[in-house]
Motif scaffolding. Structure first.
Motif, PDB file in Angstrom:
ATOM      1  N   VAL A   1       0.843  -1.194   0.000  1.00 17.12           N
ATOM      2  CA  VAL A   1       0.000   0.000   0.000  1.00 17.12           C
ATOM      3  C   VAL A   1       0.877   1.242   0.000  1.00 17.12           C
ATOM      4  O   VAL A   1       2.006   1.222   0.487  1.00 17.12           O
ATOM      5  N   ASP A   2       0.363   2.332  -0.556  1.00 11.57           N
ATOM      6  CA  ASP A   2       1.109   3.588  -0.573  1.00 11.57           C
ATOM      7  C   ASP A   2       1.073   4.272   0.785  1.00 11.57           C
ATOM      8  O   ASP A   2       2.073   4.807   1.240  1.00 11.57           O
ATOM      9  N   ASP A   3      -0.078   4.270   1.425  1.00  8.89           N
ATOM     10  CA  ASP A   3      -0.254   4.953   2.704  1.00  8.89           C
ATOM     11  C   ASP A   3      -0.963   3.997   3.664  1.00  8.89           C
ATOM     12  O   ASP A   3      -2.185   3.836   3.603  1.00  8.89           O
ATOM     13  N   PRO A   4      -0.215   3.337   4.556  1.00  9.06           N
ATOM     14  CA  PRO A   4      -0.821   2.357   5.453  1.00  9.06           C
ATOM     15  C   PRO A   4      -1.953   2.908   6.324  1.00  9.06           C
ATOM     16  O   PRO A   4      -2.926   2.203   6.586  1.00  9.06           O
ATOM     17  N   LEU A   5      -1.853   4.153   6.766  1.00 13.03           N
ATOM     18  CA  LEU A   5      -2.925   4.724   7.590  1.00 13.03           C
ATOM     19  C   LEU A   5      -4.191   4.922   6.775  1.00 13.03           C
ATOM     20  O   LEU A   5      -5.294   4.606   7.244  1.00 13.03           O
ATOM     21  N   ALA A   6      -4.043   5.421   5.552  1.00 13.26           N
ATOM     22  CA  ALA A   6      -5.217   5.580   4.687  1.00 13.26           C
ATOM     23  C   ALA A   6      -5.812   4.217   4.343  1.00 13.26           C
ATOM     24  O   ALA A   6      -7.037   4.050   4.334  1.00 13.26           O
ATOM     25  N   ALA A   7      -4.951   3.238   4.071  1.00 10.78           N
ATOM     26  CA  ALA A   7      -5.432   1.891   3.756  1.00 10.78           C
ATOM     27  C   ALA A   7      -6.183   1.304   4.944  1.00 10.78           C
ATOM     28  O   ALA A   7      -7.267   0.729   4.787  1.00 10.78           O
ATOM     29  N   ALA A   8      -5.632   1.469   6.149  1.00  5.47           N
ATOM     30  CA  ALA A   8      -6.308   0.958   7.349  1.00  5.47           C
ATOM     31  C   ALA A   8      -7.662   1.631   7.519  1.00  5.47           C
ATOM     32  O   ALA A   8      -8.646   0.978   7.890  1.00  5.47           O
TER      33      ALA A   8
ATOM     34  N   LEU B   1      -0.641  -4.382   6.046  1.00  5.98           N
ATOM     35  CA  LEU B   1      -0.644  -3.251   5.114  1.00  5.98           C
ATOM     36  C   LEU B   1       0.780  -2.698   5.033  1.00  5.98           C
ATOM     37  O   LEU B   1       1.160  -1.773   5.741  1.00  5.98           O
ATOM     38  N   MET B   2       1.571  -3.305   4.168  1.00  2.31           N
ATOM     39  CA  MET B   2       3.001  -3.011   4.069  1.00  2.31           C
ATOM     40  C   MET B   2       3.248  -1.781   3.196  1.00  2.31           C
ATOM     41  O   MET B   2       2.803  -1.741   2.049  1.00  2.31           O
ATOM     42  N   PRO B   3       3.963  -0.787   3.726  1.00  2.00           N
ATOM     43  CA  PRO B   3       4.270   0.389   2.920  1.00  2.00           C
ATOM     44  C   PRO B   3       5.090   0.005   1.684  1.00  2.00           C
ATOM     45  O   PRO B   3       6.119  -0.661   1.796  1.00  2.00           O
ATOM     46  N   ARG B   4       4.632   0.435   0.534  1.00  2.00           N
ATOM     47  CA  ARG B   4       5.328   0.136  -0.720  1.00  2.00           C
ATOM     48  C   ARG B   4       6.763   0.656  -0.677  1.00  2.00           C
ATOM     49  O   ARG B   4       7.662   0.094  -1.300  1.00  2.00           O
TER      50      ARG B   4
ATOM     51  N   PRO C   1      -8.055   1.280  -2.418  1.00  2.00           N
ATOM     52  CA  PRO C   1      -7.429   2.476  -2.996  1.00  2.00           C
ATOM     53  C   PRO C   1      -6.041   2.243  -3.584  1.00  2.00           C
ATOM     54  O   PRO C   1      -5.563   3.058  -4.367  1.00  2.00           O
ATOM     55  N   ASP C   2      -5.380   1.127  -3.225  1.00  3.67           N
ATOM     56  CA  ASP C   2      -4.059   0.836  -3.771  1.00  3.67           C
ATOM     57  C   ASP C   2      -4.093  -0.112  -4.963  1.00  3.67           C
ATOM     58  O   ASP C   2      -3.058  -0.554  -5.448  1.00  3.67           O
ATOM     59  N   GLY C   3      -5.288  -0.465  -5.426  1.00  2.00           N
ATOM     60  CA  GLY C   3      -5.417  -1.319  -6.604  1.00  2.00           C
ATOM     61  C   GLY C   3      -5.499  -2.799  -6.314  1.00  2.00           C
ATOM     62  O   GLY C   3      -5.577  -3.602  -7.241  1.00  2.00           O
ATOM     63  N   ASN C   4      -5.461  -3.206  -5.045  1.00  2.00           N
ATOM     64  CA  ASN C   4      -5.618  -4.615  -4.705  1.00  2.00           C
ATOM     65  C   ASN C   4      -7.073  -5.010  -4.939  1.00  2.00           C
ATOM     66  O   ASN C   4      -7.986  -4.292  -4.534  1.00  2.00           O
TER      67      ASN C   4
END
Length: 142
Positions: free
Chosen positions: A15-22, A59-62, A131-134
């Protein structure tokens, strides 16, 4: 496999932004965040969200991809998500998830019927992207 000792423990998503992904997984998908406070404080390398009592999504930061040297080619997997991850839900949770996604303007596929999965034929299923395309599939068997 004849015994039931093997379980799915976790899946790591880039993910680009782990907090946003969470936030997406908590508010839109309905999954409980894990180690969010610790990640925000710099005490954990990534946060997770709980799928069930036995399984989490990390949610691993890219940005950490370049440090993935433990397996040859691991760094190159960044940005190349798996085909999809499937979440099995109760029928009411399935409908609630679809409603939350639509309310959040997250595009969803048409509903498919009787698709094969780990527990046989699912009554209904649909796909959506985080939001990260997954890509995720949501389904219910009951």
């Amino acid at each position: 496999m004849t015994d039931n000792t093997t379980r799915l423990d976790h899946i790591v998503l880039w993910v680009d932004d782990p907090l946003a992904a969470a936030g997406f997984y908590e508010k839109t998908v309905g999954l409980e965040p894990v180690r969010l406070t610790e990640y925000s404080a710099g005490e954990a390398p990534f946060p997770s969200v709980r799928v069930n009592e036995e399984t989490i999504l990390d949610l691993m930061p890219r940005a950490k991809a370049e440090r993935m040297g433990m397996v040859p080619g691991a760094a190159e997997s960044s940005g190349h998500p798996v085909n999809h991850v499937c979440l099995s839900l109760a029928a009411s949770d399935f409908d609630a998830l679809r409603s939350r996604l639509e309310e959040g303007s997250v595009p969803v596929s048409d509903v498919s019927r009787d698709s094969f999965g780990a527990r046989g034929s699912a009554r209904r299923s649909f796909y959506f992207r985080d939001p990260d395309g997954n890509v995720f599939e949501a389904r219910h068997y009951d």
